[in-house]
Motif scaffolding. Structure first.
Motif, PDB file in Angstrom:
ATOM      1  N   ARG A 182      -1.483  10.055 -10.503  1.00 26.81           N
ATOM      2  CA  ARG A 182      -2.923  10.158 -10.747  1.00 26.81           C
ATOM      3  C   ARG A 182      -3.588  11.264  -9.940  1.00 26.81           C
ATOM      4  N   GLY A 183      -2.860  11.836  -8.965  1.00 23.94           N
ATOM      5  CA  GLY A 183      -3.401  12.932  -8.170  1.00 23.94           C
ATOM      6  C   GLY A 183      -4.330  12.503  -7.056  1.00 23.94           C
ATOM      7  N   PHE A 184      -4.344  11.202  -6.698  1.00 16.62           N
ATOM      8  CA  PHE A 184      -5.183  10.695  -5.617  1.00 16.62           C
ATOM      9  C   PHE A 184      -4.280  10.311  -4.449  1.00 16.62           C
ATOM     10  N   ASP A 185      -4.414  11.022  -3.334  1.00 13.46           N
ATOM     11  CA  ASP A 185      -3.516  10.848  -2.197  1.00 13.46           C
ATOM     12  C   ASP A 185      -4.007   9.733  -1.268  1.00 13.46           C
ATOM     13  N   ARG A 186      -4.017   8.517  -1.809  1.00 17.37           N
ATOM     14  CA  ARG A 186      -4.430   7.344  -1.040  1.00 17.37           C
ATOM     15  C   ARG A 186      -3.982   6.084  -1.789  1.00 17.37           C
ATOM     16  N   PRO A 187      -3.881   4.979  -1.064  1.00 18.91           N
ATOM     17  CA  PRO A 187      -3.581   3.728  -1.765  1.00 18.91           C
ATOM     18  C   PRO A 187      -4.782   3.306  -2.607  1.00 18.91           C
ATOM     19  N   THR A 188      -4.544   2.455  -3.574  1.00 18.77           N
ATOM     20  CA  THR A 188      -5.607   1.902  -4.408  1.00 18.77           C
ATOM     21  C   THR A 188      -5.275   0.439  -4.671  1.00 18.77           C
ATOM     22  N   ASP A 189      -6.166  -0.255  -5.348  1.00 18.98           N
ATOM     23  CA  ASP A 189      -5.947  -1.689  -5.556  1.00 18.98           C
ATOM     24  C   ASP A 189      -5.115  -2.008  -6.783  1.00 18.98           C
ATOM     25  N   VAL A 190      -5.366  -1.337  -7.895  1.00 15.49           N
ATOM     26  CA  VAL A 190      -4.657  -1.633  -9.141  1.00 15.49           C
ATOM     27  C   VAL A 190      -4.490  -0.345  -9.949  1.00 15.49           C
ATOM     28  N   ILE A 191      -3.339  -0.194 -10.564  1.00 12.03           N
ATOM     29  CA  ILE A 191      -3.069   0.937 -11.460  1.00 12.03           C
ATOM     30  C   ILE A 191      -2.510   0.380 -12.759  1.00 12.03           C
ATOM     31  N   SER A 192      -3.017   0.893 -13.868  1.00 10.88           N
ATOM     32  CA  SER A 192      -2.555   0.497 -15.200  1.00 10.88           C
ATOM     33  C   SER A 192      -1.940   1.698 -15.898  1.00 10.88           C
ATOM     34  N   ILE A 218      -0.317  -3.933  -8.756  1.00  7.24           N
ATOM     35  CA  ILE A 218      -1.375  -4.430  -7.876  1.00  7.24           C
ATOM     36  C   ILE A 218      -0.875  -4.342  -6.445  1.00  7.24           C
ATOM     37  N   SER A 219      -1.698  -3.760  -5.560  1.00  8.63           N
ATOM     38  CA  SER A 219      -1.348  -3.704  -4.146  1.00  8.63           C
ATOM     39  C   SER A 219      -1.809  -4.988  -3.461  1.00  8.63           C
ATOM     40  N   LEU A 220      -0.858  -5.733  -2.928  1.00  6.92           N
ATOM     41  CA  LEU A 220      -1.192  -6.959  -2.211  1.00  6.92           C
ATOM     42  C   LEU A 220      -1.945  -6.641  -0.924  1.00  6.92           C
ATOM     43  N   ASP A 221      -1.572  -5.561  -0.242  1.00 10.38           N
ATOM     44  CA  ASP A 221      -2.261  -5.171   0.991  1.00 10.38           C
ATOM     45  C   ASP A 221      -3.745  -4.910   0.729  1.00 10.38           C
ATOM     46  N   THR A 222      -4.035  -4.117  -0.298  1.00  9.94           N
ATOM     47  CA  THR A 222      -5.423  -3.789  -0.619  1.00  9.94           C
ATOM     48  C   THR A 222      -6.162  -5.018  -1.121  1.00  9.94           C
ATOM     49  N   ALA A 223      -5.497  -5.849  -1.904  1.00 16.28           N
ATOM     50  CA  ALA A 223      -6.134  -7.083  -2.389  1.00 16.28           C
ATOM     51  C   ALA A 223      -6.561  -7.962  -1.217  1.00 16.28           C
ATOM     52  N   LYS A 224      -5.718  -8.061  -0.194  1.00 14.28           N
ATOM     53  CA  LYS A 224      -6.061  -8.861   0.986  1.00 14.28           C
ATOM     54  C   LYS A 224      -7.283  -8.287   1.706  1.00 14.28           C
ATOM     55  N   ARG A 225      -7.304  -6.978   1.889  1.00 12.39           N
ATOM     56  CA  ARG A 225      -8.451  -6.337   2.555  1.00 12.39           C
ATOM     57  C   ARG A 225      -9.732  -6.531   1.756  1.00 12.39           C
ATOM     58  N   GLN A 226      -9.639  -6.340   0.444  1.00 21.12           N
ATOM     59  CA  GLN A 226     -10.836  -6.457  -0.394  1.00 21.12           C
ATOM     60  C   GLN A 226     -11.332  -7.898  -0.464  1.00 21.12           C
ATOM     61  N   ALA A 227     -10.439  -8.856  -0.480  1.00 22.86           N
ATOM     62  CA  ALA A 227     -10.854 -10.265  -0.487  1.00 22.86           C
ATOM     63  C   ALA A 227     -11.668 -10.562   0.768  1.00 22.86           C
ATOM     64  N   ASP A 250       0.817  -1.219   0.000  1.00 20.81           N
ATOM     65  CA  ASP A 250       0.000   0.000   0.000  1.00 20.81           C
ATOM     66  C   ASP A 250       0.850   1.269   0.000  1.00 20.81           C
ATOM     67  N   GLU A 251       1.971   1.238   0.693  1.00 17.12           N
ATOM     68  CA  GLU A 251       2.821   2.422   0.753  1.00 17.12           C
ATOM     69  C   GLU A 251       3.309   2.817  -0.646  1.00 17.12           C
ATOM     70  N   GLU A 252       3.772   1.834  -1.418  1.00 14.83           N
ATOM     71  CA  GLU A 252       4.285   2.144  -2.749  1.00 14.83           C
ATOM     72  C   GLU A 252       3.182   2.558  -3.717  1.00 14.83           C
ATOM     73  N   ILE A 253       2.050   1.855  -3.678  1.00 11.08           N
ATOM     74  CA  ILE A 253       0.978   2.212  -4.620  1.00 11.08           C
ATOM     75  C   ILE A 253       0.366   3.565  -4.254  1.00 11.08           C
ATOM     76  N   HIS A 254       0.394   3.916  -2.961  1.00  8.90           N
ATOM     77  CA  HIS A 254      -0.084   5.228  -2.518  1.00  8.90           C
ATOM     78  C   HIS A 254       0.751   6.331  -3.164  1.00  8.90           C
ATOM     79  N   ILE A 255       2.060   6.188  -3.126  1.00  6.58           N
ATOM     80  CA  ILE A 255       2.962   7.183  -3.720  1.00  6.58           C
ATOM     81  C   ILE A 255       2.719   7.299  -5.224  1.00  6.58           C
ATOM     82  N   ILE A 256       2.589   6.173  -5.904  1.00  4.48           N
ATOM     83  CA  ILE A 256       2.357   6.177  -7.356  1.00  4.48           C
ATOM     84  C   ILE A 256       0.999   6.802  -7.672  1.00  4.48           C
ATOM     85  N   ASN A 257      -0.014   6.448  -6.898  1.00  5.55           N
ATOM     86  CA  ASN A 257      -1.355   6.992  -7.099  1.00  5.55           C
ATOM     87  C   ASN A 257      -1.358   8.511  -6.891  1.00  5.55           C
ATOM     88  N   ARG A 258      -0.635   8.967  -5.889  1.00  5.94           N
ATOM     89  CA  ARG A 258      -0.551  10.410  -5.608  1.00  5.94           C
ATOM     90  C   ARG A 258       0.222  11.148  -6.700  1.00  5.94           C
TER      91      ARG A 258
END
Length: 158
Positions: free
Chosen positions: A58-68, A97-106, A47-55
């Motif tokens: 993409r301009g969204f200051d939060r983790p997400t599940d998948v980015i393409s 793909i964020s493994l942390d978010t995938a686990k929470r969503q599952a 989640d930490e890495e995908i949060h940085i990439i998303n911010r």
């Protein structure tokens, strides 16, 4: 033929989970009837890495599940590639793909982590191939394809 450069930066995936992600991507490529040599990357992050990439991208200051990140997405100042050279593999782009978010969503959706990882891989792959879900009619097409691909691979929603 689809070639996936795969990297698990978390070290948290099992070999079976990696196999499922690659299998879903292969099934999706077959369903879309992609021809020739196709290449892409798929990176599993936390989640930490995908949060940085998303911010940052993409301009969204939060983790997400998948980015393409599709290679063929054009910015306004770029010229469109009219025809891809036949002797080069076609590059789709990068999937994260964020493994942390995938686990929470599952857990939230009450299905297996394997099903969630397959879903996220499929969803991101369709985005790499130009599918979107911003409009209701586009959502119907994209979500229908996701269901077909996941069912065909054996990851039916329970």
């Amino acid at each position: 033929m689809l070639s996936v450069l795969f990297c698990d930066k978390t070290g948290g995936l099992t070999p079976e989970q990696e196999k499922i992600i690659k299998g879903v991507l292969d099934t999706a490529a077959q369903r879309l009837d992609l021809k020739g040599e196709i290449e892409m990357s798929c990176t599993i992050v936390d989640d930490e890495e995908i949060h940085i990439i998303n911010r940052d991208y993409r301009g969204f200051d939060r983790p997400t599940d998948v980015i393409s990140f599709a290679i063929n997405d054009e910015s306004p100042d770029e010229e469109e590639i009219k025809e891809w050279p036949e002797d080069l593999p076609y590059e789709l782009g990068d999937l994260l793909i964020s493994l942390d978010t995938a686990k929470r969503q599952a857990e939230e959706y009450n299905h297996s982590l394997e099903r969630e990882l397959g879903f996220l891989a499929c969803h991101g792959f369709l985005h790499l191939n130009g599918y979107d879900h911003m409009e209701p009619e586009d959502e119907k097409v994209m979500f229908g394809l996701q269901r077909e691909i996941l069912d065909a691979y054996g990851l039916k929603r329970e």
